[in-house]
Design a protein around this motif. Structure first.
Motif, PDB file in Angstrom:
ATOM      1  N   ASP A  80       0.842  -1.188   0.025  1.00 50.07           N
ATOM      2  CA  ASP A  80       0.101   0.144  -0.039  1.00 50.07           C
ATOM      3  C   ASP A  80       0.959   1.256  -0.017  1.00 50.07           C
ATOM      4  OD1 ASP A  80      -2.045  -1.602   0.107  1.00 50.07           O
ATOM      5  OD2 ASP A  80      -2.700  -1.345   2.175  1.00 50.07           O
ATOM      6  N   PHE A  81       1.958   1.451   0.990  1.00 51.02           N
ATOM      7  CA  PHE A  81       2.735   2.398   0.880  1.00 51.02           C
ATOM      8  C   PHE A  81       3.623   2.894  -0.283  1.00 51.02           C
ATOM      9  CE2 PHE A  81       6.396   4.952   2.211  1.00 51.02           C
ATOM     10  CZ  PHE A  81       5.802   5.993   2.996  1.00 51.02           C
ATOM     11  N   PHE A  82       3.852   1.726  -1.076  1.00 46.14           N
ATOM     12  CA  PHE A  82       4.926   2.078  -2.090  1.00 46.14           C
ATOM     13  C   PHE A  82       4.110   1.780  -3.531  1.00 46.14           C
ATOM     14  CE2 PHE A  82       8.308   1.273   1.127  1.00 46.14           C
ATOM     15  CZ  PHE A  82       8.890   2.356   0.785  1.00 46.14           C
ATOM     16  N   GLY A  83       2.772   1.595  -3.264  1.00 43.86           N
ATOM     17  CA  GLY A  83       1.896   1.453  -4.505  1.00 43.86           C
ATOM     18  C   GLY A  83       2.428   0.356  -5.608  1.00 43.86           C
ATOM     19  N   ILE A  95       3.327   7.054  -2.094  1.00 44.07           N
ATOM     20  CA  ILE A  95       3.110   8.234  -1.402  1.00 44.07           C
ATOM     21  C   ILE A  95       4.452   9.018  -1.758  1.00 44.07           C
ATOM     22  CG2 ILE A  95       3.276   9.365   0.784  1.00 44.07           C
ATOM     23  CD1 ILE A  95       1.174   7.476   1.587  1.00 44.07           C
ATOM     24  N   LEU A  96       5.988   8.263  -1.525  1.00 47.06           N
ATOM     25  CA  LEU A  96       6.917   8.872  -1.501  1.00 47.06           C
ATOM     26  C   LEU A  96       7.568   9.360  -3.037  1.00 47.06           C
ATOM     27  CD1 LEU A  96       9.328   7.014   0.807  1.00 47.06           C
ATOM     28  CD2 LEU A  96       8.090   8.827   1.178  1.00 47.06           C
ATOM     29  N   MET A 127       1.908  11.833   4.813  1.00 50.01           N
ATOM     30  CA  MET A 127       2.159  10.699   5.651  1.00 50.01           C
ATOM     31  C   MET A 127       1.464  10.830   7.123  1.00 50.01           C
ATOM     32  SD  MET A 127       6.035   9.376   4.651  1.00 50.01           S
ATOM     33  CE  MET A 127       6.014   8.068   5.876  1.00 50.01           C
ATOM     34  N   MET A 176       1.255   8.001  10.025  1.00 53.31           N
ATOM     35  CA  MET A 176       2.763   7.789  10.156  1.00 53.31           C
ATOM     36  C   MET A 176       3.373   9.361  10.643  1.00 53.31           C
ATOM     37  SD  MET A 176       3.345   5.668   6.669  1.00 53.31           S
ATOM     38  CE  MET A 176       2.871   4.020   6.685  1.00 53.31           C
TER      39      MET A 176
END
Lengths: 151, 151
Positions: free
Chosen positions: A29-32, B4-5, B112, B117
């Motif tokens: 989820d975080f890195f898609g 996200i990043l 985030m 986070m």
């Protein structure tokens, strides 16, 4: 000055987790990216796992994420003694080892053992073999050596 | 699916240590390289360090090793409260964070924080700024965002 491993390229950063399904979903989820398939390491018949010099039936579930030039590896140990379970019990979840791909794994293990970095655990995986070295005293993290068969 | 990043390239793997001179010498010996110069992070006047939302005088000593496409960073915290010192007290020496170079650090931090986070610590360094995010619950390791000024 000599580089014992013959490389300084980190191939994998490995994190011990308690729930690999949950944590790999969080990374996905975080890195898609898609959640990778979680795989079990082989049993003793194939992996010939040795932990502290004795045959071990320890296994683990693994998930890999490609992160630039290296892989982030998630590891959920089973209940049998292993370097993975030791880490979880001593430190809780977190980064346990850095892995390097080497040539001549056996010689490298011997050379490291001669400098007081003992072998903790070793085994076979499809296409190669690994050795975890106890480098924690000097390097503050376990190093894993990986040797892949020529294909 | 969104990243996200905006990146999945690990730029740094950072290890908290108690004695940076000793551990950086051990790394230099093991990888057959010169021991890098150990540097202090800036004091509050330049770094404007904030820890848990409050100004902090915490500093650390740093040493960097080039390991393939990323840097291995050793960090020896001083005695003041910081995310570095927290880790040392809670876990002992070991890998504390993975760092990623991002564009638009402020927006990424906000995004985030909206996904639970939270920002733990931030500060300036020569040529850029950093933010440590508390991603431990989901990702089992702290992530650091780095934003470098255009040169």
């Amino acid at each position: 000055m000599k580089n014992i491993l013959g490389t300084n390229v980190i191939a994998q950063v490995a994190i011990i987790v308690e729930d690999i399904e949950k944590t790999s979903q969080a990374y996905a989820d975080f890195f898609g990216v898609e959640k990778p398939k979680v795989v079990w390491t082989d049993g003793y018949d194939k992996a010939q796992t040795e932990y502290k010099g004795e045959p071990s039936q320890a296994r683990a579930q693994l998930a890999f994420f490609d992160m630039g030039s290296l892989q982030l590896e998630l590891i959920q140990p089973d209940e049998f003694p292993s370097t993975w379970r030791d880490f979880l019990e001593e430190h809780g979840e977190g980064v346990q080892h850095l892995a390097f791909v080497v040539d001549g794994l056996k010689e490298k293990v011997s050379e490291m053992e001669n400098t007081e970095m003992p072998l903790i655990q070793k085994g076979e995986y499809p296409g190669g073999r690994y050795a975890y070295m106890d480098t924690v005293k000097d390097l503050k993290v376990v190093l894993e050596l990986l040797e892949n068969d020529e294909s």
